[in-house]
Scaffold this motif. Structure first.
Motif, PDB file in Angstrom:
ATOM      1  N   GLY A 286       0.814  -1.217   0.000  1.00  0.00           N
ATOM      2  CA  GLY A 286       0.000   0.000   0.000  1.00  0.00           C
ATOM      3  C   GLY A 286       0.840   1.255   0.000  1.00  0.00           C
ATOM      4  N   SER A 287       1.974   1.217   0.705  1.00  0.00           N
ATOM      5  CA  SER A 287       2.872   2.369   0.735  1.00  0.00           C
ATOM      6  C   SER A 287       3.506   2.587  -0.631  1.00  0.00           C
ATOM      7  CB  SER A 287       3.972   2.159   1.777  1.00  0.00           C
ATOM      8  OG  SER A 287       3.423   2.075   3.060  1.00  0.00           O
TER       9      SER A 287
ATOM     10  N   ALA B 270       0.911   4.107  -3.043  1.00  0.00           N
ATOM     11  CA  ALA B 270       0.718   5.534  -2.772  1.00  0.00           C
ATOM     12  C   ALA B 270       1.895   6.362  -3.290  1.00  0.00           C
ATOM     13  CB  ALA B 270       0.517   5.761  -1.278  1.00  0.00           C
TER      14      ALA B 270
ATOM     15  N   ASN C  75       2.069   6.656  -7.156  1.00  0.00           N
ATOM     16  CA  ASN C  75       1.018   7.478  -7.755  1.00  0.00           C
ATOM     17  C   ASN C  75       0.942   8.890  -7.192  1.00  0.00           C
ATOM     18  OD1 ASN C  75      -0.319   5.464  -9.550  1.00  0.00           O
ATOM     19  ND2 ASN C  75      -0.471   4.368  -7.620  1.00  0.00           N
ATOM     20  N   CYS C  76       1.904   9.288  -6.371  1.00  0.00           N
ATOM     21  CA  CYS C  76       1.809  10.571  -5.666  1.00  0.00           C
ATOM     22  C   CYS C  76       1.924  11.786  -6.582  1.00  0.00           C
ATOM     23  CB  CYS C  76       2.847  10.656  -4.551  1.00  0.00           C
ATOM     24  SG  CYS C  76       4.543  10.804  -5.143  1.00  0.00           S
TER      25      CYS C  76
ATOM     26  N   PHE D 275      -5.085   3.485 -10.006  1.00  0.00           N
ATOM     27  CA  PHE D 275      -5.150   4.582  -9.035  1.00  0.00           C
ATOM     28  C   PHE D 275      -6.058   5.712  -9.540  1.00  0.00           C
ATOM     29  CE2 PHE D 275      -3.549   8.714  -7.589  1.00  0.00           C
ATOM     30  CZ  PHE D 275      -3.649   8.564  -6.219  1.00  0.00           C
TER      31      PHE D 275
END
Length: 139
Positions: free
Chosen positions: A12-13, A16, A19-20, A54
């Motif tokens: 999950g990290s 994220a 896709n930041c 995402f």
């Protein structure tokens, strides 16, 4: 690595972090909605499968587009002229009757060379003006 030791990253990290860089232009969505049913809307995007997983839920409006032309599915990417040609063929569009917007000037150059009315996207007010200049919306 942390202090020379490898530290595993939770999936999950990573998702994220991967896709930041995406930024949603909330002010742009009503402008796009105003085009629905008036013009054929096609998304042409250089995107990988993880990025698409995402982005797609963030923008339900994509469900109402006429087509979604995604680079990872076609195994080609902008600025390759072939992806623009594939988009035109898939969507039954003629280049000279097509408007294309992107924030990457090189992609605009390629689209323009194919006779597509291409414009650099910078912000929503400029986009509204560009649409008006193309006869697609009021300024």
């Amino acid at each position: 690595e942390v202090a020379g030791a490898k530290v595993p990253m939770e999936p999950g990290s990573f998702f994220a972090m991967w896709n930041c860089h995406f930024r949603l232009h909330h002010e742009l969505l009503p402008v796009i909605e105003g085009l629905l049913g008036r013009v054929k809307l096609v998304l042409l995007s250089n995107v990988n499968e993880m990025h698409w997983r995402f982005v797609r839920p963030l923008i339900p409006l994509f469900e109402r587009f006429d087509d979604l032309v995604l680079s990872y599915q076609l195994h080609m990417a902008k600025p390759d002229p072939e992806i623009f040609q594939a988009m035109l063929i898939r969507s039954s569009l003629r280049a000279e009757e097509t408007a294309y917007f992107d924030d990457v000037p090189r992609y605009i150059e390629v689209a323009s060379a194919l006779r597509i009315h291409a414009r650099v996207f910078t912000n929503t007010p400029t986009f509204r003006t560009q649409l008006a200049e193309l006869g697609l919306a009021e300024a």
